[in-house]
Design an enzyme around this catalytic site. Sequence first.
Site: not given
Length: 931
Positions: A631-632, A638-639, A657, A760
């Site tokens: 998904i992203g 990467k997730v 993740k 973050d």
Amino acid sequence: MANKWYVSFFLLFMIPFSLLPKSYAQSTNQSNDEHQILLELKKHWGSSPALGRWNSTSAAHCNWQGITCTNGAVTGISLPNQTFVKPIPPSICLLKNLTRLDLSYNNFSTSFPTVLYNCSNLKYLDLSNNAFAGQLPSDLNHLSALFKHLNLSSNSFTGKIPPSIGWFPRLKSLLLDSNQFDGSYPAQNISNLVDLEVLTLAHNPFMPAPVPVEFGRLTRLTFLWLSNMNITDEIPESLSSLIDLNLLDFSSNNIQGKIPTWIWQHKKLQYLYLYDNRFTGEIEPNVTALNMVEIDVSSNELTGTIPDGFGKLTNLTLLFLYFNKLNGSIPPSIGLLPKLTDIRLFNNMLSGSLPPELEFPKSLWSVVTNQLSTVMIQNNSFSGTFPKQLPWNFTRLDISNNRFSGPIPTLAGKMKIFIAANNFLSGEIPWDLTGISQVTEFDLSRNQISGSLPMTIGVLARLNALNLSGNQISGNIPAVFGFMTVLTILDLSLNKLSGDIPKDFNNLKLNFLNLSMNQLTGEIPISLQNEAYEQSFLFNPGLCVSTNNLLHNLPICRARTNVNNDVSRRLIALFSSVGSIMLLGSAVLGIMLLRKKKHKQDHLSWKLTPFHILHFTANDILSGLCEQNWIGSGRSGKVYRVYAGDRASGGRMVAVKKIWNTPNLDDKLEKDFLAEVQILGEIRHTNIVKLLCCMSSSGAKLLVYEYMENGSLHQWLHQRERIGAPAPLDWPKRLQIAIDSARGLCYMHHDCSPPIVHRDVKSANILLDPNFRAKMADFGLARILLRAGDSESFSAIAGTFGYMAPEYGHRLKVNEKIDVYSFGVVLLELITGRVANDGGEYYCLAQWAWRQYKEYGLSVDLLDEGIRDLTHVEDVLAVFTLAVICTGGQPSARPSMKDVLRVLLQFDRTSNGGILQDDISDETALSCIID
Ligand SMILES: *[C@@H]1O[C@H](CO)[C@@H](O)[C@H](O)[C@H]1NC(C)=O
Ligand SMILES: *[C@@H]1O[C@H](CO)[C@@H](O)[C@H](O)[C@H]1NC(C)=O
Ligand SMILES: *[C@@H]1O[C@H](CO)[C@@H](O)[C@H](O)[C@H]1NC(C)=O
Ligand SMILES: *[C@@H]1O[C@H](CO)[C@@H](O)[C@H](O)[C@H]1NC(C)=O
Ligand SMILES: *[C@@H]1O[C@H](CO)[C@@H](O)[C@H](O)[C@H]1NC(C)=O
Ligand SMILES: *[C@@H]1O[C@H](CO)[C@@H](O)[C@H](O)[C@H]1NC(C)=O
């Protein structure tokens, strides 16, 4: 009133009009004036597909697209779907004869356009499918009393529907569905609209209430749509006077009691939707509503049998009775209905057998019902056998979990989905499959199928999912499988298949493969030798893998080991051609290769460290790490979105993740990493995304988090179209999100010792649950990466551009005030709708906000268009000020998160505002002390 508009209009458009030959005010030539008014409209709304073709040289504006005239005067404007954004201008009402205005499917986002009060002849108004917001004005009756048709559906109107909605004596249709109206609606006033033919109030968050008895007065209604609006109690008898109804939709409410008899005997009703309620009792046996075309009463608690009377509804095309408690058999007459195309009876307690005992199935499967295309009767107790051939028109047949027996029928030619799992079907898979070349999903699992897989299966070129597991199929897997390129799910487990897995399986892109519990032998095709297929080959004693692709519990193929190894082959080639001079170098290369192999082996042994009770295994996670679930990607890795575990035992969606392959960590660093993760895993706070477990191998790390359905705040603010969000977030939601995330940060800063700094904070790291409650994600991840000694991901600790406090990057040692700065930027995003790194000439949002604040002070212009309605403006501007203070240059001058939270809570007008919750009180047990 009209005069006043006249004047203001004149002022507004003075310049263009002063260029006209004659003064506009004289109105000597209506047509000329209207031409000019339309050109001004075009100028105002900008060019669009239709307006693009309006121009001043073509004089006859009555022929322009979207314009209707009567005797030369403009009477209708119909401009749906033109991407208009700018508010409807007052000048539109200078078209004195305008009776019909359709501006549906545009992008208007103002409050209700009261400028239309001046259109004194307007009878028809369609503003549906825009983003109009705010409350409807209480003096709505200032619209022309001539109104016949008012459509405000699919907007974002809020608050109560004003009683004045009932003051249009001639109204024939009133459409208010799909908005955010709440409270109670003025049933009494609406029931005064005795001419109403169409009424829709569906899909609004009204307070729970019964159907108003007064609606029985609306005897001309033909279309009544009241689904999804919290209706309770029983359907009142008074509605039986609505004898002209064509459509009645009460679906998705909480209605109880029996379905009234009058509904089943209605003379004109064609469409009946009562699904997803709590109706009980039996269906009236005396069904005489002969015009019925669609009946959906699924997902209720209906008992008793299916009335024989349904067989008399000769116009019936759709019959949905699924998810009820119906018993008995299907009346034979239903099988003879000439127009029935879709029958869904699944999840009931229906039974009965096929011929000769019962007539029904003969007719249901027979050619008489040549319209029937969908039959879903799974999860019942039907029994009996099939006829040899099913009707040609079938596209979808689900008979799984019944007691059907006998051979598999020759399937119908248009069949797309055939699911017959868990029956007693026997015999072989028919050799002739040419008739079902359209099939995409084919499931005969858990039957008693024998024989071998026919080679002809290759003709099923559209087959997506094939499940034949749990039968007695023997023989080889035909090589032709390798060419079924759209196949993504293949389950042949628990059969008696033998021989090799065809090499051509390398061509397939399978999401799911299960060949377990067969008698297959030989080497697994190379492309399947990886983690994703770890569970695909269990209990096949004869299978093996090549050396450099170790899978759990499978032996290495002896004879082929090195020959198949590409690198080794090249190495051999190198040896023979270059000779012994290269020996030394090659040896070095060989050693490197060996190390690499060893590394890969380790890579496959995963250690799972749980932080919560888990209902899934490491394998559940690993098998979900495929491209379809991706998904992203963040900078850290990467997730994936993975459904882990099975539904029955509490499986759920998780976010995984995968940290970029970290270089070989030595034991100490590995320990440090796990220690850091441990701390994060033990955090329990409602506003921090749960870390469920950590999985670690020497080559990669996986962090498994709870999955948040509504994605990130970033998407809701800046990618609304991409995620299909219907309307911008309103202020109460935005404030709630700010408060929730402030709570999460506050906890980490003030209740952990030493404080945990996020590093973050950004809108992309604020995730939303289905109720838009927010949680902070990726807490401490930056630090973990730093600890893990991954110098390459140093960029990951440097925060995100636009959110970084100025001291970040200049100083090695930072404290929690960098999070306060970033949180201030998030507040600015919430208020202005701008993205963090967009400050135009001012470099970034925080700088821009500071400039605006200093030079122009507080103004509504600063606010995102979605939250400009006046009820909250003061609060919003106060929070803007807070955001400016949070993003101050001096760390010491920024407030603490605790102060920030305290201020935000003052603006929370919904619940216990101003009261600090337990979770941020000082004395709570510190659950995250670092030793
Ligand atoms: C104006 O409309 C006419 C007729 O439709 C067309 O031929 C002409 O190109 C248009 N002019 C402009 C400037 O669009
Ligand atoms: C709106 O216009 C687009 C493209 O012009 C078209 O594809 C779409 O079907 C239209 N929608 C409506 C509701 O008219
Ligand atoms: C337009 O409206 C005016 C005033 O309402 C009326 O006098 C006139 O007859 C109408 N014109 C047409 C063409 O219908
Ligand atoms: C039903 O009413 C309750 C209580 O007023 C409200 O919380 C809920 O959102 C409503 N549900 C729907 C689907 O409108
Ligand atoms: C069924 O209902 C109709 C009214 O729609 C009535 O005329 C008829 O007598 C009823 N039949 C039975 C058997 O009750
Ligand atoms: C069924 O539909 C047809 C038109 O499709 C219509 O003429 C007829 O009146 C309807 N009702 C019945 C009971 O046949």
